[in-house]
Design a protein around this motif. Structure first.
Motif, PDB file in Angstrom:
ATOM      1  N   CYS A   1       1.964   1.609  -3.550  1.00  0.00           N
ATOM      2  CA  CYS A   1       1.132   2.206  -4.380  1.00  0.00           C
ATOM      3  C   CYS A   1       0.620   3.517  -4.264  1.00  0.00           C
ATOM      4  CB  CYS A   1      -0.337   1.325  -4.112  1.00  0.00           C
ATOM      5  SG  CYS A   1      -0.124  -0.319  -4.910  1.00  0.00           S
TER       6      CYS A   1
ATOM      7  N   CYS B   1      -4.312  -2.472  -6.568  1.00  0.00           N
ATOM      8  CA  CYS B   1      -2.703  -2.101  -5.662  1.00  0.00           C
ATOM      9  C   CYS B   1      -2.054  -3.022  -6.376  1.00  0.00           C
ATOM     10  CB  CYS B   1      -2.727  -2.347  -4.262  1.00  0.00           C
ATOM     11  SG  CYS B   1      -3.637  -0.958  -3.503  1.00  0.00           S
TER      12      CYS B   1
ATOM     13  N   LEU C   1       0.727  -1.073   0.116  1.00  0.00           N
ATOM     14  CA  LEU C   1       0.051   0.123   0.039  1.00  0.00           C
ATOM     15  C   LEU C   1       0.727   1.306  -0.090  1.00  0.00           C
ATOM     16  CD1 LEU C   1      -2.914  -0.954   2.468  1.00  0.00           C
ATOM     17  CD2 LEU C   1      -2.601  -1.152   0.054  1.00  0.00           C
TER      18      LEU C   1
ATOM     19  N   LEU D   1      -3.636   7.349  -5.999  1.00  0.00           N
ATOM     20  CA  LEU D   1      -4.214   6.285  -5.079  1.00  0.00           C
ATOM     21  C   LEU D   1      -5.018   6.578  -4.149  1.00  0.00           C
ATOM     22  CD1 LEU D   1      -4.571   2.800  -5.090  1.00  0.00           C
ATOM     23  CD2 LEU D   1      -3.043   2.932  -3.602  1.00  0.00           C
TER      24      LEU D   1
END
Length: 398
Positions: free
Chosen positions: A8, A321, A5, A211
């Motif tokens: 991303c 992701c 995460l 994102l």
């Protein structure tokens, strides 16, 4: 997962402004959505106030020729109400039920509008990507022609077999065919865009998406908001269903202003008078328990759908992701290739100046370098196309 995460999140540096492309849809599309919102408000208001019975106004005028030689005229005006004031909680649940329906339908309309906006933005990205792919094919076709020229010279000199020349010609034809196919695809994209928007796609600036955080995606996901409100709707409906089989109290009242019959006037009668009272009722229905059970099952089903929606949202976010991670790897490989071809181009150019390579070799290497640069731009647009799938389901993201 945490490292993924973070990776991303670092892929994008610039956030898109809220409602940046909310006007991308055509005027007619926006008008239709406005009508849907207004209709939802009107229908919800009607449902919310449906427990209030109408006030009945009545006026009548009668003419009688029963008596010889005269016409008897009488008139009457009345105002009457028959209003329930207690339904064992049913009135309160009916109001909350209407409010839940209003919210769920509004979320549904917002989702439809955002999906349409997302589709239009996605088409913009795909058109831009297709144009880059066309530029890439132009470079590849130029290299194909140079390769055919080199192989024809080698073949004429007896250095290679004809199969090598055939393969070069075949590749050139394949690339030419791909270029023609991209032209057809671009026309289809433009046609699809024109059905959603009356704007010129060439004049629209593409957003730079980043994102969305997992917390925001889950917290403001319109599908989840809608399903939660549907679950509330079913819960209030179950309570309404139970309440309608419990005792209820209604008040009745009527005000009358009526002409007295002039032929039969009796003392003590009033032209203007009130009548009022109340009613307590308890319905007995053989299908009561089945009705209550059906409403209960509908509530449980809606609550289960919320749980399923949460799971779906989790998986959607993880999938995006993972896709972004793979695309980022493709970008890194393209960057490595760019550096490699940059060195090869410089080497080939120097060798050409020394007479050890030809200008054709230099041109082919230069084209290959440009192809790798275009690849990076294409992969960036692929990231944006993946991200728009998240943005279309989140309120106030575009």
């Amino acid at each position: 997962m945490k490292r993924l995460l973070i990776l991303c999140s670092l892929l994008f540096n610039t956030a898109v402004h809220a409602d940046e492309l909310s006007d991308i849809l055509s005027d007619n599309k926006n008008i239709l959505f406005d009508y849907e919102f207004r209709n939802n408000t009107a229908q919800s208001d009607m449902l919310e106030n449906s427990w209030i019975n109408p006030v009945m106004l009545q006026y009548s005028k009668s003419f009688s020729r029963q008596f010889i030689g005269r016409t008897v005229k009488t008139g009457s005006f009345s105002i009457g109400i028959d209003q329930p004031i207690f339904r064992s909680g049913g009135i309160y649940f009916a109001i909350k039920y209407a409010q839940a329906i209003r919210g769920a339908n509004e979320a549904e309309i917002k989702l439809k509008k955002r999906e349409m906006i997302g589709s239009a933005v996605k088409l913009l990205f795909e058109m831009r990507k297709l144009k880059l792919e066309q530029k890439k094919l132009v470079l590849l076709i130029q290299n194909d022609k140079l390769d055919i020229r080199q192989k024809r010279e080698s073949y004429n000199a007896g250095l290679i077999d004809s199969s090598f020349l055939d393969q070069a010609i075949l590749k050139a034809n394949q690339d030419e065919t791909k270029k023609l196919e991209t032209e057809i695809s671009l026309m289809k994209l433009k046609q699809s865009f024109s059905l959603l928007s009356d704007k010129d796609p060439r004049q629209l600036k593409l957003p730079k998406l980043k994102l969305i955080s997992e917390e925001r995606y889950k917290g403001t996901n319109l599908e989840l908001v809608r399903d939660r409100l549907r679950a509330k709707e079913k819960a209030y409906n179950a309570k309404m269903t139970w309440a309608k089989y419990l005792p209820s109290v209604s008040l009745q009242g009527r005000y009358t202003d009526a002409d007295l019959n002039p032929l039969f006037i009796q003392p003590g009668l009033e032209e203007k008078y009130w009548t009022y009272g109340f009613t307590i009722s308890l319905p007995i229905n053989i299908n009561m328990f089945s009705d209550i059970e059906a409403a209960k099952v509908a509530r449980l089903k809606a609550e289960t759908e919320v749980i399923e929606r949460k799971h779906t949202i989790d998986e959607e976010y993880k999938l995006i992701c993972n896709k972004l991670k793979i695309i980022e790897k493709k970008i890194k490989l393209a960057r490595k290739d760019e550096k490699l071809y940059a060195r090869l181009y410089r080497t080939t150019r120097n060798l050409a100046r020394a007479g050890e390579k030809t200008s054709l070799d230099t041109a082919m290497m230069r084209h290959s370098l440009q192809v790798r640069k275009l690849d990076q731009k294409i992969y960036y647009l692929e990231k944006q196309i993946e991200l728009i799938e998240l943005y279309t389901k989140v309120a106030n993201a575009i």
